[in-house]
Design a protein around this motif. Structure first.
Motif, PDB file in Angstrom:
ATOM      1  N   THR A 175     -86.888 -83.890  44.711  1.00  0.00           N
ATOM      2  CA  THR A 175     -86.379 -82.538  44.494  1.00  0.00           C
ATOM      3  C   THR A 175     -86.372 -82.258  42.995  1.00  0.00           C
ATOM      4  O   THR A 175     -85.957 -83.103  42.199  1.00  0.00           O
TER       5      THR A 175
ATOM      6  N   LYS B 112     -77.091 -75.778  48.272  1.00  0.00           N
ATOM      7  CA  LYS B 112     -78.383 -75.134  48.079  1.00  0.00           C
ATOM      8  C   LYS B 112     -78.344 -73.624  48.303  1.00  0.00           C
ATOM      9  O   LYS B 112     -79.350 -72.941  48.096  1.00  0.00           O
TER      10      LYS B 112
ATOM     11  N   VAL C 196     -85.248 -71.734  47.510  1.00  0.00           N
ATOM     12  CA  VAL C 196     -85.783 -73.027  47.927  1.00  0.00           C
ATOM     13  C   VAL C 196     -87.263 -72.878  48.285  1.00  0.00           C
ATOM     14  O   VAL C 196     -87.645 -72.005  49.074  1.00  0.00           O
TER      15      VAL C 196
END
Length: 434
Positions: free
Chosen positions: A50, A71, A76
């Motif tokens: 990530t 998140k 994303v």
């Protein structure tokens, strides 16, 4: 009327095709790249990684399992199966200074005269060059814009390749001076007589005396009291003696490298980097002992001598690596500016002749960042550094699989289209390819 309409249509269509994509705005929202294989740039590879960045800076770069933040506030992006690399850094280039080499009006890489230490390449840098987008598409995101010609060409600067103007592009202005070491006098023409050879040698010795006088005067100029009348030529050289600027010594032959390095050290120059250095394999101990960095040119070249190994240029990066010498790769040669898009493949060739893939990647990312003095922010993907990176579906250093799908400079995701991608898509359509 038909002719007028056609002409107007052509005039409006051509500028649209020729325009460089608009520079991207500053990053407005935190972003996550998830699931890709992360190549840090320092030799480390992290699968299923990530990468998080906000306001242009990396906040996390590591295993996906180690990212524990919420998140929900992030945009994303799933990059599973893809490769994440630092943006490539190209030293010693005329990008933005040269557009069409055959058209003199588009070439602004050299100044009149032999000794021009006060010339600044940065102010001639053209951010609207059509070549820049083609280079970015292959992963090159930063470059050292370097003047050419004469004995002292002038001062280079490091820029990022998505900007409105040279002021916005500058990452490190006036990072060093470029000295083209006077070439050794060799008798290459059998018809040349002794008198002509002696005349050329005398001219070379005069050049060396002029250089020594200039650098000696520049060293003395630093000690003059404040308020003195500024001498631009001498003040531009002052940084060589306190280490704030690097002397980039352009030399290829072994004797030229030895002569140039000893000359600079004797006159008190603090930081020397040899550019070109095609004979570096003959003097690895000398380069190492003098703590000199190398910007290696012409890896894609034939051997210099008939007795050299056929693959000598290809394996020279590995020889420098094994000797523990600080080095990086550039792309200097014919069609230099447009050919700069092949920097990744230069590293790929080195990876096929002794370097590991990650060592080759370091030679075009973290190593040039260190040599150019920008490694605090660029060159590797580590928390706190600039979010300057590329994502590729294949190996970035392999021309068969290199396919950059995303690229960011200081966190700004920018348009990857260019004239070449336009033509590719145009003719794919013509021949029915998908």
């Amino acid at each position: 009327m038909k002719h007028i309409f056609f002409s107007l249509t052509l005039l409006t269509a051509l500028p649209a095709l020729a325009q460089v994509p608009t520079p991207a705005p500053a990053q407005s929202k935190p972003l996550l790249l998830m699931g890709g294989t992360l190549h840090v740039g320092n030799g480390t590879v992290i699968p299923d990684a990530t990468v998080a960045f906000d306001k242009g800076r990396l906040t996390y770069a590591g295993p996906q399992a180690g990212f524990t933040q919420d998140k929900s506030g992030y945009e994303v992006v799933d990059v599973k199966g893809q490769q994440i690399y630092p943006g490539l850094i190209l030293p010693n280039t005329t990008l933005g200074l040269t557009e069409v080499e055959a058209i003199r009006a588009t070439v602004d890489e050299a100044e009149v005269g032999a000794i021009n230490p006060n010339v600044r390449a940065l102010i001639a840098y053209n951010t609207d060059s059509d070549i820049l987008p083609t280079v970015r598409t292959n992963g090159v995101l930063l470059a050292q814009i370097t003047p050419r010609g004469g004995v002292i060409s002038g001062q280079s600067s490091i820029v990022q390749l998505d900007a409105w103007n040279w002021q916005d592009a500058a990452v490190r202005a006036d990072d060093g001076l470029h000295l083209n070491w006077p070439a050794l006098i060799l008798k290459l023409n059998p018809a040349e007589d002794a008198a002509a050879l002696e005349k050329r040698e005398k001219a070379r010795q005069q050049q060396l005396r002029d250089l020594e006088q200039l650098l000696s005067e520049a060293a003395a100029y630093r000690s003059l009291p404040a308020g003195r009348k500024e001498n631009l030529r001498l003040s531009s050289l002052a940084g060589l003696f306190d280490g704030s600027k690097t002397l980039f010594l352009h030399a290829d032959y072994g004797k030229e490298i030895i002569e140039g390095v000893r000359f600079a050290k004797r006159l008190g120059v603090q930081k020397v980097t040899v550019v070109g250095a095609r004979d570096a394999w003959m003097m690895l101990d000398f380069i190492k002992q003098n703590d000199v960095a190398v910007i290696l040119s012409r890896v894609h070249a034939l051997p210099r001598r008939t007795g050299d190994d056929y693959d000598q240029p290809y394996k020279l990066p590995a020889q420098l690596q094994q000797a523990g010498i600080r080095y990086c790769l550039d792309y200097e040669g014919g069609m230099e500016a447009p050919g700069a898009r092949n920097l990744a493949f230069i590293a790929g060739t080195a990876a096929g002749h002794g370097l590991t893939p990650e060592q080759a990647l370091t030679a075009v990312t973290l190593s040039p960042a260190r040599i150019l003095g920008i490694d605090k922010d660029y060159g590797s993907l580590e928390a706190g550094k600039s979010a300057t990176l590329v994502v590729s579906t294949g190996d970035l250093l392999d021309m068969r699989t290199n396919n950059v799908t995303r690229a960011y400079i200081d966190g700004r995701g920018f348009n990857l289209t260019n004239k070449q991608t336009y033509l590719r898509d145009k003719f794919k359509g013509k021949y029915g390819q998908k």
